[in-house]
Write an enzyme that holds these catalytic residues in place. Structure first.
Site, PDB file in Angstrom:
ATOM      1  N   ASP A 396      38.470  27.737  57.847  1.00 25.53           N
ATOM      2  CA  ASP A 396      38.414  29.175  57.624  1.00 25.53           C
ATOM      3  C   ASP A 396      37.078  29.555  56.986  1.00 25.53           C
ATOM      4  O   ASP A 396      36.693  29.000  55.950  1.00 25.53           O
ATOM      5  CB  ASP A 396      39.579  29.575  56.705  1.00 25.53           C
ATOM      6  CG  ASP A 396      39.777  31.074  56.620  1.00 25.53           C
ATOM      7  OD1 ASP A 396      40.161  31.665  57.630  1.00 25.53           O
ATOM      8  OD2 ASP A 396      39.546  31.627  55.527  1.00 25.53           O
ATOM      9  N   GLU A 425      35.731  28.504  62.276  1.00 23.67           N
ATOM     10  CA  GLU A 425      36.155  29.902  62.393  1.00 23.67           C
ATOM     11  C   GLU A 425      35.109  30.756  61.691  1.00 23.67           C
ATOM     12  O   GLU A 425      35.294  31.210  60.570  1.00 23.67           O
ATOM     13  CB  GLU A 425      37.549  30.102  61.775  1.00 23.67           C
ATOM     14  CG  GLU A 425      38.137  31.487  62.023  1.00 23.67           C
ATOM     15  CD  GLU A 425      38.039  32.421  60.807  1.00 23.67           C
ATOM     16  OE1 GLU A 425      38.481  33.579  60.926  1.00 23.67           O
ATOM     17  OE2 GLU A 425      37.523  32.008  59.753  1.00 23.67           O
TER      18      GLU A 425
END
Length: 681
Positions: A396, A425
């Site tokens: 993330d 990401e």
């Protein structure tokens, strides 16, 4: 005065046969070019020499054991001295590749002898020199006995004065002798380039289908009397794996499963007024129950996690975990290692912000105050999950952490676990996305969700398949738990079919967020994300209602995703990134592209060698049905411009006879996408 000679910087020797402009290399060879086992890629170089003698080139791949694998290059642009070859590596590991330029004495002799003998100039001399060259060629170290015999016969033919000169010449410039010297040439003045690193990884690093879900929602139940939720567990989530595997996915991706902090806990739809029964965001990691190396008590224990991983493996799924290097204010690291956070002038720890957005429930990590300690702890934490069977990590917001940290971490993990795959990401600026890929991330999220027009898609996919394909592997996601674009909100079923089909065929790796098959399209007002977002609350989707006999039978796209993944598995052309070709369509809303891959013969099944060709034609306008003319680039399909072919739609099982030009009819009244298997007559 005596003039002081100018000093010159040291220069790398250019070599006897200059080899220049090699591609694909990453940052001058400072970082490895990437490939996967069996993936073909194009190596290009400029190779020159003085004078008029023939020059040639080879690509040499050196495997991890130090064995060289040589491939002859072809000059594709003699005027610019451009040489190229398609190569591939047959196993994982750190390889190198180099280009060798060399003088081609046979090519020089063949040209000169052909010209001179035709003009009857130095005929006897040219034939004699050719015979001497073949004698030398026969002694080449890697020549086979059969090859030596072929060259000896050629030398004898050149010396046979009972035959006309043209016949003697033809015996060498055509047929077995020529083929032998083309396949195993005489190479003089071999000049190697620098050896560049080539990292060869397993195929899942390039090709795969991901399915994301929140484990706490799988099996979550709402009690109407007490108005409270009971969380799903890892055991109840494992019951969903059979359906995921049945749709043909390769990876099951779990959002964070760690304990969630109570401080500044977020309520439904990202509000700040969470009640005691609200679960909070799983991205606010850490509580008295532990941090990144712990499991939320509601989900179960490590025994339950091991059971989940075992079930996934039994069904052919690998497990990916979300790694979010951020903390709730309640995380043990906050008290144990305050130096790993940023302290503001008033003594408080800075929470995450993306003005005007504020994330009061999250403290970002700061790696600069104690990099050695922080790095070591992150590495220890990652190992916990590897030891419990995790083989992929979706990271993330990696662009908010130092790139050098990711380079170190990924390399350190790879020393003992080279099969681990990392997905970045990072929805951020192109330079950072590319740099993270260069630093080691095998896969990268992309801008696909926001590329909806034909010009945007064609330009973007061309960039991904050419400019960055040798180090950045794109992963296409139509939606995520954070992204629900207006196109998906208002496009209806046609949009949901279309975007999944394009994601799964334009690039080798794609993913969907659970609920995609239910076309969950209602956004939270003012945000491009789901209303009643699963990040902040439980959701029971009542999957049983969509099964045969259920009250919503037939309202799910699970069958479409299953068929899409079947097509992907059955067609090797869809497993590669760099083999995409776009074709002309008159209508600006209809896009056509193809992928082609040579498939070797299979001795087990008896299937002969052939080209696998898949053609995709898509109406990008989900609101209207359109007719248009498609003009195919026939050579890109492996066909002559005057040929026709049988077109088999792999979604509807329809068949058509197509020529170079064909009419298509696509839209919400029919199917929005043709996925076509090309069949030769």
């Amino acid at each position: 005065m005596t003039a002081t000679p100018l000093s010159t910087p040291p220069q790398t020797p250019i070599g006897r046969i200059p080899v220049l402009d090699i591609s694909p290399i990453v940052d001058g060879g400072a970082r490895p070019t990437k490939s996967v086992v069996g993936e073909t890629f194009l190596v290009e170089a400029t190779v020159i020499r003085e004078g008029h003698d023939a020059v040639s080139a080879s690509v040499v791949l050196t495997d991890p054991d130090g064995t060289d694998h040589l491939t002859q290059m072809v000059c594709t642009n003699p005027g610019l001295n451009t040489w190229e070859a398609v190569v591939s590596a047959d196993r994982t590991g750190l390889w190198t590749f180099r280009v060798e330029g060399w003088s081609d004495p046979f090519g020089t002799w063949e040209h000169d002898a052909t010209v001179k003998i035709q003009a009857d100039v130095d005929t006897a001399l040219m034939l004699a020199e050719g015979a001497v060259l073949l004698d030398r060629a026969a002694e080449t170290e890697d020549r086979t006995p059969a090859g030596r015999a072929t060259l000896a016969a050629g030398a004898a033919a050149l010396r046979d004065e009972t035959r006309p000169p043209q016949v003697r010449l033809s015996a060498v410039t055509h047929g077995p002798v020529h083929e032998e010297l083309t396949g195993t040439p005489v190479r003089d003045h071999v000049t190697p380039s620098t050896a560049y690193p080539l990292l060869v990884e397993r195929q899942l690093a390039l090709t795969g289908a991901w399915y994301e879900f929140f484990p706490r929602s799988e099996g979550a139940l709402y009690d109407e009397e007490s108005h409270t939720w009971r969380s799903g567990t890892l055991r109840t989530a494992a019951k969903r794996l059979h359906s995921v595997a049945g749709m043909g996915f390769d990876v099951i991706y779990l959002t964070p499963i760690h304990p969630i902090g109570q401080a500044a806990k977020k309520g439904p739809n990202n509000t700040l007024d969470a009640g005691p029964e609200d679960p909070g965001s799983p991205y606010a990691i850490g509580s008295a129950d532990g941090g990144h190396d712990a499991i939320h008590p509601d989900l179960g224990t490590f025994d339950d996690f091991d059971f989940f991983v075992g079930e996934a493996r039994r069904l052919g799924l690998e497990v990916a975990m979300d790694i979010a290097l951020q903390c709730s204010p309640d995380h043990p690291w906050v008290t144990e290692h305050p130096e790993w956070f940023t302290t503001r002038a008033d003594g408080t720890i800075a929470f995450a912000e993306n003005p005007p957005k504020k994330y009061q429930d999250i403290y970002p990590l700061n790696f600069d105050n104690d990099p050695a300690g922080a790095y070591a702890e992150m590495r220890r934490m990652i190992q916990v999950w590897i030891d419990h069977g995790v083989t992929l990590f979706r990271v993330d917001n990696p662009h908010t952490k130092p790139v050098e940290f990711w380079q170190w971490l990924i390399q350190d993990v790879a020393r003992d676990h080279p099969d681990i795959i990392w997905l970045s990401e990072a929805f951020t600026k192109p330079a950072m996305m590319r740099t993270l890929a260069k630093a080691g991330f095998q896969q990268s999220y992309t801008y696909y969700a926001w590329r909806n027009t034909k010009p945007d898609l064609e330009e973007y996919v061309t960039e991904l398949a050419t400019e960055t394909a040798h180090y950045m592997r794109p992963s296409f996601w139509p939606t995520t738990h954070d992204i629900l674009t207006p196109y998906m909100q208002f496009g209806g079923q046609a949009a949901w079919k279309l975007r999944a089909a394009l994601a799964g065929t334009l690039v080798p790796t794609y993913g969907i967020y659970t609920g995609y098959e239910l076309m969950e399209h209602v956004a939270r007002p003012g945000a491009e994300e789901q209303i009643d977002n699963e990040k902040y609350q439980y959701r029971n989707r009542r999957w049983e209602d969509y099964e045969p006999g259920g009250e919503r039978e037939g309202q799910s796209l699970a069958w479409y995703l299953r068929r899409l993944n079947e097509i992907r598995r059955e067609h090797p052309a869809l497993h590669w990134l760099r083999n995409v070709t776009f074709h002309h369509v008159d209508d600006e809303n209809i896009m056509a592209f193809s992928k082609r891959r040579a498939v070797p013969a299979d001795e087990t099944t008896g299937v002969p060698a052939h080209d696998d060709v898949v053609i995709v034609i898509a109406n990008l306008d989900p609101h209207s049905t359109r007719w248009s003319r498609v003009v195919f680039d026939m050579p890109a399909l492996g066909l002559h411009p005057d040929e026709g072919f049988r077109a088999h739609d792999l979604i509807t099982d329809q068949w058509w006879d197509f020529l170079r030009e064909a009419m298509v009819h696509l839209g919400p009244d029919h199917e929005p996408v043709h996925i076509i298997e090309l069949k030769r007559y």
